[in-house]
Design a protein around this motif. Sequence first.
Motif, PDB file in Angstrom:
ATOM      1  N   SER A  12       0.825  -1.213   0.000  1.00 46.85           N
ATOM      2  CA  SER A  12       0.000   0.000   0.000  1.00 46.85           C
ATOM      3  C   SER A  12       0.859   1.264   0.000  1.00 46.85           C
ATOM      4  CB  SER A  12      -0.961   0.005   1.192  1.00 46.85           C
ATOM      5  OG  SER A  12      -0.270   0.163   2.407  1.00 46.85           O
ATOM      6  N   ILE A  13       1.999   1.239   0.671  1.00 48.41           N
ATOM      7  CA  ILE A  13       2.883   2.412   0.643  1.00 48.41           C
ATOM      8  C   ILE A  13       3.473   2.593  -0.744  1.00 48.41           C
ATOM      9  CG2 ILE A  13       5.061   3.354   1.532  1.00 48.41           C
ATOM     10  CD1 ILE A  13       4.324   2.280   4.243  1.00 48.41           C
ATOM     11  N   GLY A  14       3.605   1.506  -1.498  1.00 46.63           N
ATOM     12  CA  GLY A  14       4.140   1.593  -2.855  1.00 46.63           C
ATOM     13  C   GLY A  14       3.199   2.239  -3.849  1.00 46.63           C
ATOM     14  N   THR A  15       1.956   2.468  -3.478  1.00 40.05           N
ATOM     15  CA  THR A  15       1.027   3.161  -4.376  1.00 40.05           C
ATOM     16  C   THR A  15       1.130   4.666  -4.141  1.00 40.05           C
ATOM     17  OG1 THR A  15      -0.839   3.150  -2.824  1.00 40.05           O
ATOM     18  CG2 THR A  15      -0.576   1.206  -4.254  1.00 40.05           C
ATOM     19  N   PHE A  16       0.645   5.440  -5.110  1.00 38.47           N
ATOM     20  CA  PHE A  16       0.701   6.888  -4.972  1.00 38.47           C
ATOM     21  C   PHE A  16      -0.124   7.357  -3.777  1.00 38.47           C
ATOM     22  CE2 PHE A  16      -0.756  11.197  -6.145  1.00 38.47           C
ATOM     23  CZ  PHE A  16       0.483  11.819  -6.178  1.00 38.47           C
ATOM     24  N   ALA A  17      -1.318   6.802  -3.624  1.00 36.78           N
ATOM     25  CA  ALA A  17      -2.176   7.188  -2.499  1.00 36.78           C
ATOM     26  C   ALA A  17      -1.548   6.791  -1.167  1.00 36.78           C
ATOM     27  CB  ALA A  17      -3.558   6.561  -2.648  1.00 36.78           C
ATOM     28  N   ASP A  37       6.311  24.326  13.442  1.00 34.42           N
ATOM     29  CA  ASP A  37       5.490  24.417  12.252  1.00 34.42           C
ATOM     30  C   ASP A  37       6.402  24.739  11.084  1.00 34.42           C
ATOM     31  OD1 ASP A  37       2.429  26.194  11.446  1.00 34.42           O
ATOM     32  OD2 ASP A  37       3.141  24.233  10.918  1.00 34.42           O
ATOM     33  N   TRP A  38       7.009  23.713  10.527  1.00 38.05           N
ATOM     34  CA  TRP A  38       8.053  23.886   9.537  1.00 38.05           C
ATOM     35  C   TRP A  38       7.784  22.947   8.370  1.00 38.05           C
ATOM     36  CZ3 TRP A  38      13.780  22.288  10.350  1.00 38.05           C
ATOM     37  CH2 TRP A  38      14.621  23.111   9.605  1.00 38.05           C
ATOM     38  N   PRO A  39       7.587  23.433   7.144  1.00 41.36           N
ATOM     39  CA  PRO A  39       7.260  22.562   6.014  1.00 41.36           C
ATOM     40  C   PRO A  39       8.408  21.629   5.595  1.00 41.36           C
ATOM     41  CG  PRO A  39       7.001  24.882   5.416  1.00 41.36           C
ATOM     42  CD  PRO A  39       7.503  24.837   6.808  1.00 41.36           C
ATOM     43  N   LEU A  40       9.593  21.824   6.173  1.00 43.68           N
ATOM     44  CA  LEU A  40      10.705  20.943   5.821  1.00 43.68           C
ATOM     45  C   LEU A  40      10.458  19.507   6.277  1.00 43.68           C
ATOM     46  CD1 LEU A  40      13.440  20.842   4.498  1.00 43.68           C
ATOM     47  CD2 LEU A  40      14.476  21.381   6.687  1.00 43.68           C
ATOM     48  N   PHE A  41       9.703  19.315   7.354  1.00 40.77           N
ATOM     49  CA  PHE A  41       9.422  17.956   7.827  1.00 40.77           C
ATOM     50  C   PHE A  41       8.684  17.129   6.779  1.00 40.77           C
ATOM     51  CE2 PHE A  41       9.412  20.086  12.171  1.00 40.77           C
ATOM     52  CZ  PHE A  41      10.730  19.751  12.425  1.00 40.77           C
ATOM     53  N   PRO A  42       7.549  17.592   6.268  1.00 40.51           N
ATOM     54  CA  PRO A  42       6.872  16.780   5.248  1.00 40.51           C
ATOM     55  C   PRO A  42       7.654  16.694   3.940  1.00 40.51           C
ATOM     56  CG  PRO A  42       5.604  18.759   5.741  1.00 40.51           C
ATOM     57  CD  PRO A  42       6.731  18.710   6.703  1.00 40.51           C
ATOM     58  N   LEU A  43       8.439  17.726   3.610  1.00 46.11           N
ATOM     59  CA  LEU A  43       9.263  17.655   2.402  1.00 46.11           C
ATOM     60  C   LEU A  43      10.321  16.564   2.545  1.00 46.11           C
ATOM     61  CD1 LEU A  43      10.206  18.626  -0.371  1.00 46.11           C
ATOM     62  CD2 LEU A  43      11.583  20.355   0.813  1.00 46.11           C
ATOM     63  N   ALA A  44      10.989  16.540   3.686  1.00 43.94           N
ATOM     64  CA  ALA A  44      11.993  15.497   3.931  1.00 43.94           C
ATOM     65  C   ALA A  44      11.355  14.112   3.931  1.00 43.94           C
ATOM     66  CB  ALA A  44      12.710  15.758   5.253  1.00 43.94           C
ATOM     67  N   THR A  45      10.147  14.014   4.480  1.00 45.17           N
ATOM     68  CA  THR A  45       9.437  12.735   4.478  1.00 45.17           C
ATOM     69  C   THR A  45       9.117  12.303   3.057  1.00 45.17           C
ATOM     70  OG1 THR A  45       8.463  13.268   6.622  1.00 45.17           O
ATOM     71  CG2 THR A  45       7.429  11.499   5.371  1.00 45.17           C
ATOM     72  N   GLY A  46       8.645  13.231   2.228  1.00 48.26           N
ATOM     73  CA  GLY A  46       8.336  12.913   0.829  1.00 48.26           C
ATOM     74  C   GLY A  46       9.565  12.451   0.069  1.00 48.26           C
ATOM     75  N   ASN A  72       9.734  12.749  -7.763  1.00 42.81           N
ATOM     76  CA  ASN A  72       8.647  12.011  -7.108  1.00 42.81           C
ATOM     77  C   ASN A  72       8.470  12.449  -5.653  1.00 42.81           C
ATOM     78  OD1 ASN A  72       7.778  10.474  -9.279  1.00 42.81           O
ATOM     79  ND2 ASN A  72       9.315   8.883  -8.916  1.00 42.81           N
ATOM     80  N   GLY A  73       9.575  12.721  -4.957  1.00 43.23           N
ATOM     81  CA  GLY A  73       9.487  13.209  -3.577  1.00 43.23           C
ATOM     82  C   GLY A  73       8.806  14.567  -3.506  1.00 43.23           C
ATOM     83  N   CYS A  74       9.136  15.452  -4.459  1.00 45.97           N
ATOM     84  CA  CYS A  74       8.476  16.763  -4.498  1.00 45.97           C
ATOM     85  C   CYS A  74       6.997  16.609  -4.828  1.00 45.97           C
ATOM     86  CB  CYS A  74       9.161  17.664  -5.517  1.00 45.97           C
ATOM     87  SG  CYS A  74      10.824  18.159  -5.020  1.00 45.97           S
ATOM     88  N   LEU A  75       6.675  15.694  -5.730  1.00 46.17           N
ATOM     89  CA  LEU A  75       5.271  15.445  -6.072  1.00 46.17           C
ATOM     90  C   LEU A  75       4.502  14.922  -4.858  1.00 46.17           C
ATOM     91  CD1 LEU A  75       3.057  15.346  -8.232  1.00 46.17           C
ATOM     92  CD2 LEU A  75       3.836  13.031  -8.773  1.00 46.17           C
ATOM     93  N   LEU A  76       5.110  14.026  -4.097  1.00 50.84           N
ATOM     94  CA  LEU A  76       4.461  13.521  -2.882  1.00 50.84           C
ATOM     95  C   LEU A  76       4.250  14.649  -1.868  1.00 50.84           C
ATOM     96  CD1 LEU A  76       6.298  10.116  -2.352  1.00 50.84           C
ATOM     97  CD2 LEU A  76       3.908  10.469  -3.013  1.00 50.84           C
ATOM     98  N   PHE A  77       5.256  15.502  -1.705  1.00 53.21           N
ATOM     99  CA  PHE A  77       5.137  16.627  -0.774  1.00 53.21           C
ATOM    100  C   PHE A  77       4.011  17.569  -1.187  1.00 53.21           C
ATOM    101  CE2 PHE A  77       6.374  21.138  -0.141  1.00 53.21           C
ATOM    102  CZ  PHE A  77       6.127  21.211   1.224  1.00 53.21           C
ATOM    103  N   LEU A  78       3.976  17.936  -2.469  1.00 55.97           N
ATOM    104  CA  LEU A  78       2.941  18.864  -2.932  1.00 55.97           C
ATOM    105  C   LEU A  78       1.546  18.247  -2.856  1.00 55.97           C
ATOM    106  CD1 LEU A  78       4.752  20.604  -5.898  1.00 55.97           C
ATOM    107  CD2 LEU A  78       4.228  21.546  -3.651  1.00 55.97           C
TER     108      LEU A  78
END
Length: 150
Positions: A12-17, A37-46, A72-78
């Motif tokens: 399931s993690i391998g899918t886009f959703a 409250d820092w957007p770097l956390f979700p960006l790094a996660t993506g 792909n990481g940027c796409l996941l973050f956005l």
Amino acid sequence: MAGTTDFVTNQSIGTFAGATTTVWVVGNTVRLAVRRDWPLFPLATGLGVAFVLAGTAHQLHTPLDYLLAVLNGCLLFLTATGVQQATLAEVKSSEGSRRQGKGRVSWWAPWIPTRGAQPGESAPTPPASAAAAPAAQASTTAPTRTPSES
């Protein structure tokens, strides 16, 4: 009772959703845990999710492969940012807008504050009287002519 007991799996993690949900949940959890409250956390996660998925699929061989993992990481973050913003808009419409305390990090706060807003609060809206004041002022200062002046 037949049903699944695994909500999150490798497949399931391998899918886009699934990857987007991972970025959204982990990004919010880290933000709450460290109270920043820092957007770097979700960006790094993506980016991390994208590189782990590409690495486990043995797809990181050329510089282009690494560039695609970054993309792909940027796409996941956005996408996760869009989920966060859309969820926040839904909460605000059902509960009404309220100001959050300065420095408070909430699960429902936007990752990227709108222009003029502090992290955790929505953008300030000008009062209706302020927007109408220039129009009212212009109408009172315009010279008027009487029929005898024509």
